[in-house]
Write a protein that holds these residues in place. Structure first.
Motif, PDB file in Angstrom:
ATOM      1  N   MET A   1       0.853  -1.180   0.000  1.00 29.03           N
ATOM      2  CA  MET A   1       0.000   0.000   0.000  1.00 29.03           C
ATOM      3  C   MET A   1       0.891   1.232   0.000  1.00 29.03           C
ATOM      4  SD  MET A   1      -2.825   1.037   2.906  1.00 29.03           S
ATOM      5  CE  MET A   1      -3.125  -0.643   3.224  1.00 29.03           C
ATOM      6  N   SER A   2       0.636   2.142  -0.861  1.00 30.79           N
ATOM      7  CA  SER A   2       1.414   3.367  -0.973  1.00 30.79           C
ATOM      8  C   SER A   2       1.228   4.229   0.271  1.00 30.79           C
ATOM      9  CB  SER A   2       0.952   4.129  -2.211  1.00 30.79           C
ATOM     10  OG  SER A   2       1.353   5.468  -2.149  1.00 30.79           O
ATOM     11  N   LYS A   3       2.331   4.785   0.762  1.00 29.00           N
ATOM     12  CA  LYS A   3       2.232   5.662   1.935  1.00 29.00           C
ATOM     13  C   LYS A   3       1.394   6.895   1.631  1.00 29.00           C
ATOM     14  CE  LYS A   3       6.348   4.334   4.408  1.00 29.00           C
ATOM     15  NZ  LYS A   3       7.597   4.743   5.004  1.00 29.00           N
ATOM     16  N   ALA A   4       1.419   7.354   0.384  1.00 29.82           N
ATOM     17  CA  ALA A   4       0.633   8.532   0.010  1.00 29.82           C
ATOM     18  C   ALA A   4      -0.859   8.261   0.130  1.00 29.82           C
ATOM     19  CB  ALA A   4       0.970   8.960  -1.415  1.00 29.82           C
ATOM     20  N   ASN A   5      -1.243   7.012  -0.054  1.00 28.22           N
ATOM     21  CA  ASN A   5      -2.660   6.675   0.012  1.00 28.22           C
ATOM     22  C   ASN A   5      -3.097   6.173   1.380  1.00 28.22           C
ATOM     23  OD1 ASN A   5      -3.106   7.365  -2.641  1.00 28.22           O
ATOM     24  ND2 ASN A   5      -2.666   5.322  -3.394  1.00 28.22           N
ATOM     25  N   ARG A   6      -2.154   5.864   2.227  1.00 28.98           N
ATOM     26  CA  ARG A   6      -2.484   5.319   3.543  1.00 28.98           C
ATOM     27  C   ARG A   6      -3.373   6.301   4.298  1.00 28.98           C
ATOM     28  NH1 ARG A   6       0.484   1.299   6.750  1.00 28.98           N
ATOM     29  NH2 ARG A   6       1.421   1.032   4.744  1.00 28.98           N
ATOM     30  N   GLY A   7      -4.429   5.791   4.892  1.00 22.72           N
ATOM     31  CA  GLY A   7      -5.261   6.616   5.725  1.00 22.72           C
ATOM     32  C   GLY A   7      -6.397   7.329   5.030  1.00 22.72           C
ATOM     33  N   LYS A   8      -6.546   7.154   3.715  1.00 20.63           N
ATOM     34  CA  LYS A   8      -7.716   7.755   3.056  1.00 20.63           C
ATOM     35  C   LYS A   8      -8.974   7.249   3.761  1.00 20.63           C
ATOM     36  CE  LYS A   8      -6.768   9.895  -1.011  1.00 20.63           C
ATOM     37  NZ  LYS A   8      -6.972  11.298  -1.172  1.00 20.63           N
ATOM     38  N   ILE A   9      -9.879   8.148   4.014  1.00 18.81           N
ATOM     39  CA  ILE A   9     -11.159   7.799   4.627  1.00 18.81           C
ATOM     40  C   ILE A   9     -12.188   7.704   3.510  1.00 18.81           C
ATOM     41  CG2 ILE A   9     -12.942   8.536   6.245  1.00 18.81           C
ATOM     42  CD1 ILE A   9     -10.637  10.144   7.671  1.00 18.81           C
ATOM     43  N   ILE A  10     -12.868   6.582   3.436  1.00 24.83           N
ATOM     44  CA  ILE A  10     -13.888   6.371   2.407  1.00 24.83           C
ATOM     45  C   ILE A  10     -15.241   6.650   3.046  1.00 24.83           C
ATOM     46  CG2 ILE A  10     -14.929   4.714   0.815  1.00 24.83           C
ATOM     47  CD1 ILE A  10     -12.207   3.122   1.102  1.00 24.83           C
ATOM     48  N   VAL A  11     -15.947   7.604   2.477  1.00 24.48           N
ATOM     49  CA  VAL A  11     -17.262   7.974   2.990  1.00 24.48           C
ATOM     50  C   VAL A  11     -18.314   7.577   1.960  1.00 24.48           C
ATOM     51  CG1 VAL A  11     -18.767   9.889   3.656  1.00 24.48           C
ATOM     52  CG2 VAL A  11     -16.382   9.880   4.384  1.00 24.48           C
ATOM     53  N   LEU A  12     -19.223   6.687   2.363  1.00 23.86           N
ATOM     54  CA  LEU A  12     -20.392   6.352   1.553  1.00 23.86           C
ATOM     55  C   LEU A  12     -21.575   7.053   2.182  1.00 23.86           C
ATOM     56  CD1 LEU A  12     -20.193   2.513   0.805  1.00 23.86           C
ATOM     57  CD2 LEU A  12     -19.480   4.406  -0.647  1.00 23.86           C
ATOM     58  N   VAL A  13     -22.317   7.770   1.368  1.00 22.85           N
ATOM     59  CA  VAL A  13     -23.456   8.523   1.870  1.00 22.85           C
ATOM     60  C   VAL A  13     -24.616   8.341   0.907  1.00 22.85           C
ATOM     61  CG1 VAL A  13     -22.685  10.662   0.799  1.00 22.85           C
ATOM     62  CG2 VAL A  13     -24.182  10.783   2.758  1.00 22.85           C
ATOM     63  N   ALA A  14     -25.821   8.259   1.462  1.00 21.45           N
ATOM     64  CA  ALA A  14     -27.008   8.038   0.628  1.00 21.45           C
ATOM     65  C   ALA A  14     -28.254   8.217   1.466  1.00 21.45           C
ATOM     66  CB  ALA A  14     -27.000   6.623   0.064  1.00 21.45           C
ATOM     67  N   PRO A  15     -29.364   8.493   0.812  1.00 21.54           N
ATOM     68  CA  PRO A  15     -30.631   8.451   1.539  1.00 21.54           C
ATOM     69  C   PRO A  15     -30.919   7.014   1.975  1.00 21.54           C
ATOM     70  CG  PRO A  15     -30.897   9.504  -0.621  1.00 21.54           C
ATOM     71  CD  PRO A  15     -29.534   8.899  -0.583  1.00 21.54           C
ATOM     72  N   SER A  16     -31.662   6.865   3.030  1.00 21.73           N
ATOM     73  CA  SER A  16     -32.063   5.545   3.497  1.00 21.73           C
ATOM     74  C   SER A  16     -32.797   4.801   2.384  1.00 21.73           C
ATOM     75  CB  SER A  16     -32.985   5.707   4.713  1.00 21.73           C
ATOM     76  OG  SER A  16     -33.340   4.454   5.222  1.00 21.73           O
ATOM     77  N   GLY A  17     -32.365   3.573   2.112  1.00 16.39           N
ATOM     78  CA  GLY A  17     -33.004   2.761   1.085  1.00 16.39           C
ATOM     79  C   GLY A  17     -32.317   2.796  -0.268  1.00 16.39           C
ATOM     80  N   ALA A  18     -31.230   3.580  -0.390  1.00 13.36           N
ATOM     81  CA  ALA A  18     -30.533   3.689  -1.673  1.00 13.36           C
ATOM     82  C   ALA A  18     -29.553   2.550  -1.914  1.00 13.36           C
ATOM     83  CB  ALA A  18     -29.816   5.028  -1.785  1.00 13.36           C
ATOM     84  N   GLY A  19     -29.267   1.746  -0.881  1.00 15.70           N
ATOM     85  CA  GLY A  19     -28.393   0.596  -1.049  1.00 15.70           C
ATOM     86  C   GLY A  19     -26.989   0.777  -0.509  1.00 15.70           C
ATOM     87  N   LYS A  20     -26.764   1.839   0.240  1.00 17.51           N
ATOM     88  CA  LYS A  20     -25.430   2.147   0.754  1.00 17.51           C
ATOM     89  C   LYS A  20     -24.866   1.037   1.636  1.00 17.51           C
ATOM     90  CE  LYS A  20     -26.042   4.982   4.161  1.00 17.51           C
ATOM     91  NZ  LYS A  20     -26.070   5.956   5.207  1.00 17.51           N
ATOM     92  N   THR A  21     -25.668   0.494   2.535  1.00 18.00           N
ATOM     93  CA  THR A  21     -25.174  -0.525   3.454  1.00 18.00           C
ATOM     94  C   THR A  21     -24.830  -1.818   2.710  1.00 18.00           C
ATOM     95  OG1 THR A  21     -26.421   0.477   5.255  1.00 18.00           O
ATOM     96  CG2 THR A  21     -25.702  -1.806   5.567  1.00 18.00           C
ATOM     97  N   THR A  22     -25.640  -2.201   1.736  1.00 19.71           N
ATOM     98  CA  THR A  22     -25.357  -3.391   0.934  1.00 19.71           C
ATOM     99  C   THR A  22     -24.052  -3.210   0.172  1.00 19.71           C
ATOM    100  OG1 THR A  22     -27.717  -3.840   0.707  1.00 19.71           O
ATOM    101  CG2 THR A  22     -26.248  -4.888  -0.894  1.00 19.71           C
ATOM    102  N   LEU A  23     -23.858  -2.042  -0.421  1.00 18.05           N
ATOM    103  CA  LEU A  23     -22.626  -1.766  -1.161  1.00 18.05           C
ATOM    104  C   LEU A  23     -21.421  -1.730  -0.222  1.00 18.05           C
ATOM    105  CD1 LEU A  23     -24.180   0.863  -3.560  1.00 18.05           C
ATOM    106  CD2 LEU A  23     -23.216  -1.349  -4.256  1.00 18.05           C
ATOM    107  N   ALA A  24     -21.593  -1.162   0.954  1.00 18.31           N
ATOM    108  CA  ALA A  24     -20.507  -1.115   1.938  1.00 18.31           C
ATOM    109  C   ALA A  24     -20.098  -2.532   2.341  1.00 18.31           C
ATOM    110  CB  ALA A  24     -20.937  -0.310   3.166  1.00 18.31           C
ATOM    111  N   ARG A  25     -21.055  -3.403   2.551  1.00 19.84           N
ATOM    112  CA  ARG A  25     -20.739  -4.797   2.928  1.00 19.84           C
ATOM    113  C   ARG A  25     -19.924  -5.490   1.843  1.00 19.84           C
ATOM    114  NH1 ARG A  25     -26.602  -5.709   5.095  1.00 19.84           N
ATOM    115  NH2 ARG A  25     -26.349  -5.014   7.236  1.00 19.84           N
ATOM    116  N   ARG A  26     -20.263  -5.235   0.593  1.00 18.56           N
ATOM    117  CA  ARG A  26     -19.510  -5.849  -0.506  1.00 18.56           C
ATOM    118  C   ARG A  26     -18.070  -5.337  -0.525  1.00 18.56           C
ATOM    119  NH1 ARG A  26     -23.086  -6.530  -5.950  1.00 18.56           N
ATOM    120  NH2 ARG A  26     -21.187  -7.625  -6.582  1.00 18.56           N
ATOM    121  N   LEU A  27     -17.884  -4.044  -0.313  1.00 15.98           N
ATOM    122  CA  LEU A  27     -16.532  -3.494  -0.257  1.00 15.98           C
ATOM    123  C   LEU A  27     -15.720  -4.147   0.857  1.00 15.98           C
ATOM    124  CD1 LEU A  27     -17.051   0.345  -0.761  1.00 15.98           C
ATOM    125  CD2 LEU A  27     -15.878  -1.222  -2.314  1.00 15.98           C
ATOM    126  N   LEU A  28     -16.325  -4.259   2.019  1.00 20.04           N
ATOM    127  CA  LEU A  28     -15.639  -4.856   3.164  1.00 20.04           C
ATOM    128  C   LEU A  28     -15.274  -6.312   2.889  1.00 20.04           C
ATOM    129  CD1 LEU A  28     -17.823  -3.286   5.973  1.00 20.04           C
ATOM    130  CD2 LEU A  28     -15.418  -2.761   5.503  1.00 20.04           C
TER     131      LEU A  28
END
Length: 191
Positions: free
Chosen positions: A1-28
């Protein structure tokens, strides 16, 4: 992992019901270098939820103390309860070399963007339409007519902020939306 990229915070945001949690689970599931930042809430645990996994479940008094001690990156009232992102959770992940994933609401995401600036990659998940969003919320089976109307009104307001985020992904088809998010993530995550 590049030191320049270390620590990036990924923010997923959406209205309730848009699928954010399902997409987050897949990423994890697909990216071991991404770790979920566990939020805190005053709402009671749902069946099967364990403290420290889905959320840190706090009493009103415990939440108040953390607010007064500036321990939250962001927090807000939602659905009669309070939710917040603990700075200590995000810091712990960054210090361990992970990319923290925050699954948060619009107001909180804007606060995190303001605090961390270029250290954040923000992705707004949009429903294909308000009609589709309404159907998704109804299909959950957990909404009353009143709560459904409140969620839809809030969703309309939240959608007006989509342009303030780095990326907007329409979740019409889950696999297509996920592919778009993967392309974004893979532009800065390397093994």
């Amino acid at each position: 992992m590049s030191k320049a990229n270390r620590g990036k915070i990924i923010v997923l945001v959406a209205p309730s019901g848009a699928g954010k949690t399902t997409l987050a689970r897949r990423l994890l599931n697909d990216y071991p270098q991404i770790k979920f930042s566990v939020s805190a809430t005053t709402r009671p645990p749902r069946e099967g939820e364990q403290d420290g996994q889905a959320y840190h479940f706090l009493s009103e008094e415990e939440f108040d103390t953390k607010v007064q001690d500036h321990q939250f990156l962001e927090w807000e009232h939602y659905g009669g309860n309070r939710y917040g992102t603990l700075r200590s959770e995000v810091d712990k992940l960054v210090e361990s070399g992970y990319f923290p994933l925050l699954d948060i609401e619009v107001k909180g995401a804007l606060n995190v963007l303001e605090m961390y600036g270029s250290d954040v990659v923000s992705i707004f998940i949009k429903p294909p339409s308000m009609e589709v969003l309404k159907t998704r919320l109804q299909n959950r089976g957990s909404e009353t007519d009143h709560s459904l109307q409140k969620r839809l009104a809030r969703a309309e307001q939240e959608l007006s902020f989509a342009q303030r985020f780095d990326y907007a992904v329409v979740n019409d088809d889950l696999d297509t939306a996920y592919g778009e998010i993967q392309a974004i993530i893979e532009s800065f995550i390397t093994d």
